[in-house]
Design an enzyme around this catalytic site. Sequence first.
Site, short mmCIF file in Angstrom:
data_model
loop_
_atom_site.label_atom_id
_atom_site.label_comp_id
_atom_site.label_asym_id
_atom_site.label_seq_id
_atom_site.Cartn_x
_atom_site.Cartn_y
_atom_site.Cartn_z
N HIS A 136 0.88 -1.21 -0.19
CA HIS A 136 -0.38 -0.16 0.51
C HIS A 136 1.08 1.13 0.08
CE1 HIS A 136 -3.26 -2.21 2.52
NE2 HIS A 136 -3.29 -2.61 1.08
N LYS A 171 -15.86 -7.33 7.33
CA LYS A 171 -14.47 -7.63 6.84
C LYS A 171 -13.82 -7.89 8.46
CE LYS A 171 -11.04 -7.29 3.44
NZ LYS A 171 -10.11 -6.72 2.64
N ARG A 224 -2.10 -5.56 -8.99
CA ARG A 224 -1.29 -6.52 -8.05
C ARG A 224 -1.16 -7.83 -8.95
NH1 ARG A 224 -2.64 -7.74 -2.02
NH2 ARG A 224 -5.44 -7.77 -3.51
N1 COA Z 1 -0.08 -3.76 -1.48
C1 COA Z 1 -0.84 -4.62 -0.83
N2 COA Z 1 -1.68 -5.72 -0.73
C2 COA Z 1 -2.71 -4.88 -1.74
C3 COA Z 1 -2.85 -4.21 -2.17
C4 COA Z 1 -1.41 -3.50 -2.57
N3 COA Z 1 -0.51 -3.02 -3.48
N4 COA Z 1 -4.10 -4.03 -3.52
C5 COA Z 1 -4.14 -4.60 -2.53
N5 COA Z 1 -4.03 -4.92 -1.89
C6 COA Z 1 -4.24 -6.18 -0.40
C7 COA Z 1 -4.72 -5.50 0.99
O1 COA Z 1 -4.29 -5.55 1.86
C8 COA Z 1 -6.48 -6.47 0.85
O2 COA Z 1 -6.20 -7.99 1.49
P1 COA Z 1 -6.84 -8.06 2.33
O3 COA Z 1 -8.10 -9.03 1.59
O4 COA Z 1 -5.90 -10.10 2.70
O5 COA Z 1 -6.92 -7.67 3.63
C9 COA Z 1 -7.31 -6.88 -0.73
O6 COA Z 1 -6.06 -6.74 -1.17
C10 COA Z 1 -8.27 -6.01 -0.50
O7 COA Z 1 -7.49 -4.80 -0.56
P2 COA Z 1 -8.20 -3.36 -0.69
O8 COA Z 1 -7.34 -2.15 -0.41
O9 COA Z 1 -8.54 -3.59 1.17
O10 COA Z 1 -9.85 -3.15 -0.81
P3 COA Z 1 -10.68 -3.64 -0.24
O11 COA Z 1 -11.85 -4.60 -1.14
O12 COA Z 1 -10.58 -4.58 0.90
O13 COA Z 1 -11.93 -2.86 -0.02
C11 COA Z 1 -12.77 -0.51 -0.71
C12 COA Z 1 -12.83 -1.54 -1.09
C13 COA Z 1 -13.16 0.11 0.39
C14 COA Z 1 -12.26 0.36 -1.80
C15 COA Z 1 -14.51 -0.80 -1.23
O14 COA Z 1 -14.98 -1.81 -0.37
C16 COA Z 1 -15.51 0.99 -1.13
O15 COA Z 1 -15.42 1.82 -1.69
N6 COA Z 1 -16.49 0.16 0.24
C17 COA Z 1 -16.87 1.87 0.90
C18 COA Z 1 -18.45 1.25 0.50
C19 COA Z 1 -18.45 1.36 -1.00
O16 COA Z 1 -18.70 1.95 -1.45
N7 COA Z 1 -19.18 0.37 -1.79
C20 COA Z 1 -19.35 -0.29 -2.76
C21 COA Z 1 -18.24 -0.07 -3.65
S1 COA Z 1 -18.81 0.17 -5.56
#
Ligand code: COA
Length: 160
Positions: A18, A42, A91
């Site tokens: 990140h 989550k 990624r």
């Molecule tokens: N380096 C390391 N890890 C990375 C990474 C990077 N460059 N990019 C993504 N990851 C990993 C994260 O650590 C996470 O790992 P985990 O699943 O083991 O915890 C996984 O990839 C998911 O990444 P993350 O960025 O945390 O995405 P997410 O799917 O959890 O988050 C949101 C998505 C928060 C952006 C999305 O759910 C959101 O916008 N939520 C708000 C509510 C909303 O608007 N929802 C509708 C969306 S259409």
Amino acid sequence: MKKVVVYPGTFDPLTNGHLEIIKRASKIFDEVIVLVAKRDEKNTLFSLEERVDIVKRCVSDITNVKVDKLEKLLVDYLREHKINLVLRGLRSNKDFEYEREMFEANKIMLKGIETIFIIAAPHTAFISSSLIKEIAFNGGDISQFVPKEVKKRLSEKLRR
Ligand code: COA
């Protein structure tokens, strides 16, 4: 006009992957807002407050990076703050499929929104927050994958 981008994620916890994306974005945009999403679904290890605090400490030396909480839909935050740029890291192909869905859904919910993707550096492409937690909980060394602050906070959690 100032180019402001938001970088949303769960950050449970923040990893070097990140951080690499945040640092690169800070050189492209005038301001980067790291948006730490609540994500009750989550079942996070760190609370929202803890995740925000960790990110703040890890980006404190980058002057144009701010940190905020996301407790609603991303599009509602963007509308409220009059921001139209979202940043996501990619990624792998697997990320791409998931990102495309979010990209399309967000675009329908908020006209004018644009998502910018930064391809993760190869040495970070395999890192995820879950992988880090798994290594830490099994006694492995996570020093190469996370900032010092995260290593410290994970050890504290493990001691409890
Ligand atoms: N380096 C390391 N890890 C990375 C990474 C990077 N460059 N990019 C993504 N990851 C990993 C994260 O650590 C996470 O790992 P985990 O699943 O083991 O915890 C996984 O990839 C998911 O990444 P993350 O960025 O945390 O995405 P997410 O799917 O959890 O988050 C949101 C998505 C928060 C952006 C999305 O759910 C959101 O916008 N939520 C708000 C509510 C909303 O608007 N929802 C509708 C969306 S259409």
